[in-house]
Each structure stands twice: as C-alpha cells, then as structure tokens.
Enzyme design. Structure first.
Site, mmCIF file in Angstrom:
data_model
loop_
_atom_site.group_PDB
_atom_site.id
_atom_site.type_symbol
_atom_site.label_atom_id
_atom_site.label_comp_id
_atom_site.label_asym_id
_atom_site.label_seq_id
_atom_site.Cartn_x
_atom_site.Cartn_y
_atom_site.Cartn_z
ATOM 1 C CG HIS A 3 -12.578 -19.596 18.890
ATOM 2 N ND1 HIS A 3 -12.210 -19.985 20.157
ATOM 3 C CD2 HIS A 3 -13.898 -19.303 18.964
ATOM 4 C CE1 HIS A 3 -13.242 -19.921 20.966
ATOM 5 N NE2 HIS A 3 -14.291 -19.517 20.265
ATOM 6 C CD GLU A 76 -20.711 -18.029 19.524
ATOM 7 O OE1 GLU A 76 -21.499 -18.144 18.567
ATOM 8 O OE2 GLU A 76 -20.231 -19.009 20.129
#
Length: 199
Positions: A3, A76
């Site tokens: 990201h 994550e």
C-alpha cells in the site's frame, strides 16, 4: 504491491491491524504511480481489508471498491500491544519481546498479544495456496510490508529470517511469474517510495 504511504509510516508508528488511512501524500503517490505505469492488468485484484490497501488498489487500478476482492489472509501482521506505538513507546515492552536482527532492523518474533512470526509465515502459505487455486492468469495483490516480506520469501524459497532482511517499501511492486515445475521468476516493477521509516 505494498500500500501507499500513511501518516504512521512517516512517523515510524507500528500500524499492524489498525485501520490507518492513506495520507494525502500517499493518495497523491498512488495517483502518480497510475499515471506513470498505467493501469496494472490483472484478472483478479485482491486486497487486504485495511482501508490503506483497498484505497491503494482502487487508485492504481481504476476499479471500484466493489470490484476488488478483500481477503483477510493478506492483512498486515497483528502486532497486539505494540500497535499504535512509536519506537520510544515500544521500548517499554522490550523485556517481553524476542527480537531477530535482519536487514539492519530488529524484528519482533512474539509481539505481546499479537501474531508470532511463525503464525504470519503460516498465514502467508495459506494465502499462496488459495491464490494458486484461483482460475486466473494474473492476480494483483495489495497488501502490507511485513506480510509481503514473508509472502515474497515463500515464493523465492527464502526462510523467515532471510525474508525479514528484504524490506518492502510503500508502493513497491513486484511481479512473480509461476510456472509448473519451474523456479519462480521475479521482477521488480517499481522500487517504491523512499519515504517512511524502516523499523
């Protein structure tokens, strides 16, 4: 692809599962990436459910959010009690954490209340198995730094420690070509942003 940039990345704060959005700088960088590289072609676009990953995937592909498949398996790493803390605050937990040195940084093996490194690695393996089961020629994944370290490590046949030594920058884009019975081919498409702090 990792990201784009967030305020936490800039400040050196552990984000983990916190739903930190892209910063204005991060949104602008993702738009620049799309203008420079064009739309990334993929039969399937998968993203972590974290807002920063979904928005990056949306900005670099031009897809609507509803056309992006969210997959919890590429979220994550969960850092437990360390999430939302900067380096100084993390040091208060140091006595409870086992660290490994790799790539010029210290990596926690067992963050208090979080996901161990072994658990993260196992989740990355499950995710790869799921991707290999898709009926698609190409898949774009928008995920996170620590997850992608282990995911790349599995693809490149590196152990956990070797994978930790390979930092994945914001907006870094790697292409892997997998052929039955052959070695995976790896190409760095975009080296990512030179901003954000490395832990």
């Amino acid at each position: 692809m990792r990201h784009s940039l967030t305020a936490h990345n800039r400040a050196g704060v552990i984000t983990g599962r916190l739903d930190e959005p892209l910063s204005a700088e991060g949104r602008a960088a993702a738009r620049r990436f799309a203008r420079t590289h064009g739309v990334l072609p993929a039969d399937v676009v998968l993203s972590s459910p974290a807002r920063r990953a979904v928005d990056t995937a949306r900005l670099v592909t031009g897809l609507r959010e509803g056309d992006i498949v969210l997959d919890e398996r590429c979220h994550e790493r969960h850092y437990g009690a360390l999430e939302g803390l900067d380096r100084e605050q993390v040091s208060a937990h140091a006595a409870r954490i086992v660290y490994l040195e790799a790539g010029g940084a210290r990596h926690s093996v067992n963050p208090p209340g979080g996901e161990t490194l072994a658990e993260l690695r196992a989740r990355a393996r499950r995710f790869l198995t799921a991707i290999l089961g898709l009926h698609a020629e190409s898949v774009l994944i928008c995920s996170h730094g620590t997850f992608l370290q282990q995911f790349h490590g599995i693809l490149l046949r590196r152990n956990s420690l070797e994978a930790l030594a390979c930092h994945v920058r914001n907006l870094q884009t790697d292409r892997f070509t997998l052929r039955a019975g052959g070695e995976p081919q790896h190409q760095l498409v975009h080296a990512g942003l030179s901003t954000g702090l490395i832990w």
